[in-house]
Design an enzyme around this catalytic site. Sequence first.
Site, PDB file in Angstrom:
ATOM      1  N   SER A 106       0.929  -1.240   0.112  1.00  0.00           N
ATOM      2  CA  SER A 106       0.100  -0.210  -0.042  1.00  0.00           C
ATOM      3  C   SER A 106       1.012   1.138  -0.069  1.00  0.00           C
ATOM      4  O   SER A 106       0.401   2.239  -0.567  1.00  0.00           O
ATOM      5  CB  SER A 106      -0.705   0.089   1.442  1.00  0.00           C
ATOM      6  OG  SER A 106      -2.069  -0.923   1.067  1.00  0.00           O
ATOM      7  N   SER A 107       1.773   1.287   0.601  1.00  0.00           N
ATOM      8  CA  SER A 107       2.870   2.586   0.757  1.00  0.00           C
ATOM      9  C   SER A 107       4.249   2.016   1.173  1.00  0.00           C
ATOM     10  O   SER A 107       4.442   0.903   1.355  1.00  0.00           O
ATOM     11  CB  SER A 107       2.271   3.269   1.952  1.00  0.00           C
ATOM     12  OG  SER A 107       2.151   2.659   3.244  1.00  0.00           O
TER      13      SER A 107
ATOM     14  N   LYS B 157      -6.000  -2.151   2.610  1.00  0.00           N
ATOM     15  CA  LYS B 157      -6.874  -0.907   2.456  1.00  0.00           C
ATOM     16  C   LYS B 157      -6.811  -0.627   1.182  1.00  0.00           C
ATOM     17  O   LYS B 157      -5.818  -1.112   0.170  1.00  0.00           O
ATOM     18  CB  LYS B 157      -6.212   0.292   3.180  1.00  0.00           C
ATOM     19  CG  LYS B 157      -4.811   0.571   3.314  1.00  0.00           C
ATOM     20  CD  LYS B 157      -4.660   1.565   4.271  1.00  0.00           C
ATOM     21  CE  LYS B 157      -2.987   1.908   4.021  1.00  0.00           C
ATOM     22  NZ  LYS B 157      -2.517   2.760   5.261  1.00  0.00           N
TER      23      LYS B 157
ATOM     24  N   SER C 273      13.542  -7.266   7.400  1.00  0.00           N
ATOM     25  CA  SER C 273      13.676  -7.189   9.094  1.00  0.00           C
ATOM     26  C   SER C 273      13.893  -5.562   9.446  1.00  0.00           C
ATOM     27  O   SER C 273      13.147  -4.677   8.878  1.00  0.00           O
ATOM     28  CB  SER C 273      14.751  -7.951   9.376  1.00  0.00           C
ATOM     29  OG  SER C 273      14.790  -7.947  10.992  1.00  0.00           O
TER      30      SER C 273
ATOM     31  N   TYR D 162       8.507  -4.064  18.904  1.00  0.00           N
ATOM     32  CA  TYR D 162       9.002  -4.146  17.657  1.00  0.00           C
ATOM     33  C   TYR D 162      10.343  -4.724  17.392  1.00  0.00           C
ATOM     34  O   TYR D 162      10.329  -5.629  16.605  1.00  0.00           O
ATOM     35  CB  TYR D 162       9.030  -2.471  16.798  1.00  0.00           C
ATOM     36  CG  TYR D 162       9.477  -2.628  15.414  1.00  0.00           C
ATOM     37  CD1 TYR D 162       8.666  -2.879  14.621  1.00  0.00           C
ATOM     38  CD2 TYR D 162      10.886  -2.420  15.177  1.00  0.00           C
ATOM     39  CE1 TYR D 162       9.148  -2.651  13.029  1.00  0.00           C
ATOM     40  CE2 TYR D 162      11.163  -1.972  13.764  1.00  0.00           C
ATOM     41  CZ  TYR D 162      10.129  -2.390  12.917  1.00  0.00           C
ATOM     42  OH  TYR D 162      10.809  -2.298  11.623  1.00  0.00           O
ATOM     43  N   SER D 163      11.236  -4.631  18.090  1.00  0.00           N
ATOM     44  CA  SER D 163      12.621  -5.167  18.092  1.00  0.00           C
ATOM     45  C   SER D 163      12.482  -6.732  18.321  1.00  0.00           C
ATOM     46  O   SER D 163      12.816  -7.563  17.577  1.00  0.00           O
ATOM     47  CB  SER D 163      13.443  -4.795  19.234  1.00  0.00           C
ATOM     48  OG  SER D 163      14.206  -3.583  18.740  1.00  0.00           O
TER      49      SER D 163
ATOM     50  N   LYS E 211      11.006  -8.416  15.455  1.00  0.00           N
ATOM     51  CA  LYS E 211      12.021  -8.436  14.226  1.00  0.00           C
ATOM     52  C   LYS E 211      13.195  -9.605  14.716  1.00  0.00           C
ATOM     53  O   LYS E 211      13.728 -10.241  13.930  1.00  0.00           O
ATOM     54  CB  LYS E 211      12.789  -7.232  13.936  1.00  0.00           C
ATOM     55  CG  LYS E 211      11.596  -6.121  13.376  1.00  0.00           C
ATOM     56  CD  LYS E 211      11.281  -6.662  12.004  1.00  0.00           C
ATOM     57  CE  LYS E 211      10.375  -5.525  11.246  1.00  0.00           C
ATOM     58  NZ  LYS E 211       9.866  -6.108   9.901  1.00  0.00           N
TER      59      LYS E 211
ATOM     60  N   PHE F 235      14.090   4.963   7.699  1.00  0.00           N
ATOM     61  CA  PHE F 235      13.485   5.622   6.115  1.00  0.00           C
ATOM     62  C   PHE F 235      12.404   6.474   6.552  1.00  0.00           C
ATOM     63  O   PHE F 235      11.708   6.235   7.671  1.00  0.00           O
ATOM     64  CB  PHE F 235      13.257   4.400   5.483  1.00  0.00           C
ATOM     65  CG  PHE F 235      14.418   3.713   4.691  1.00  0.00           C
ATOM     66  CD1 PHE F 235      14.673   4.098   3.347  1.00  0.00           C
ATOM     67  CD2 PHE F 235      15.235   2.855   5.470  1.00  0.00           C
ATOM     68  CE1 PHE F 235      15.623   3.374   2.749  1.00  0.00           C
ATOM     69  CE2 PHE F 235      16.453   2.443   4.721  1.00  0.00           C
ATOM     70  CZ  PHE F 235      16.552   2.581   3.459  1.00  0.00           C
TER      71      PHE F 235
ATOM     72  N   THR G  93       8.930   6.864   5.703  1.00  0.00           N
ATOM     73  CA  THR G  93       7.784   6.188   5.220  1.00  0.00           C
ATOM     74  C   THR G  93       6.620   6.513   5.988  1.00  0.00           C
ATOM     75  O   THR G  93       6.750   7.391   7.083  1.00  0.00           O
ATOM     76  CB  THR G  93       8.253   4.764   5.099  1.00  0.00           C
ATOM     77  OG1 THR G  93       8.243   4.180   6.471  1.00  0.00           O
ATOM     78  CG2 THR G  93       9.441   4.470   4.337  1.00  0.00           C
TER      79      THR G  93
END
Length: 264
Positions: free
Chosen positions: A9-10, A33, A125, A139-140, A143, A172, A174
């Site tokens: 999606s993005s 979506k 990752s 989150y870590s 991953k 990044f 995003t």
Amino acid sequence: MIILITGISSGFGKAMAERLSSEGHTVYGTHRKDVTPLPGVRYIRADVQNEDDCRDAVRRVIDEQGRIDVFINNAGMGIGGPLEFCSLSSAQRQMDVNWMGMVRMLHFVIPEMRRRKSGKIICISSIGGLMGLPFQGLYSASKFAMEGYCEALRMELRTHGIKVVVVQPGDFATSFTESRSSVSSPEAEAAYPSYSRSLRSIEHDETTGLKPEYLAARVSRIVASRRPRAHYVVATLEQRLSVFLKAVLPAGCFEAILRSYYKL
């Protein structure tokens, strides 16, 4: 090549789909979506948290093309905050999307590749999967799980002609930053005064980070490579240095560097 990407999606997914399609590959991508379709990309509405969706997405590509040459696991999300204040349901959701989402897709992708004794699996990752990031612990953890799974998978699939590659991006620019779900409560901020300050630093690094097209270009080279490496850190020089330091410094020394960086 026939390529299936999750989460287009993005961000990374969209950039990879656009790049690989422009290079002449047949690209399928999953999305949850509504999106504005990219020319030449074939969209599949699917949620990686749903086993039936994962099975049906893989089946559609196989039915239409007869094979999957490259699978890119990209779908993911982030939950931030002091671990003490992250709910158990948040922890479960974080793992269900980032780790189990990958496991569900691979459950259906791997048998198809193994029958042909050919294929390439690329999992997106994070450098957060190489070091525990403060206030991004869930989150870590997701991953780190991906890293361990792919390490074992690489050895298991070696004799079947299937290559497993892990890409570890740094910060990044995003939509990931905007879509992150972060703990927000007076109690959490009172218990961890450095949380708000660290979160501002994290978001600044992300919004001023590299562009997703940079990662898409690197993934394009991995797709084309006959002998890809097991791991690719795609990040700024400073962040690549942090990965090196994590590997060579005593744990206490590296943690002191991270605490300073995140203003703890």
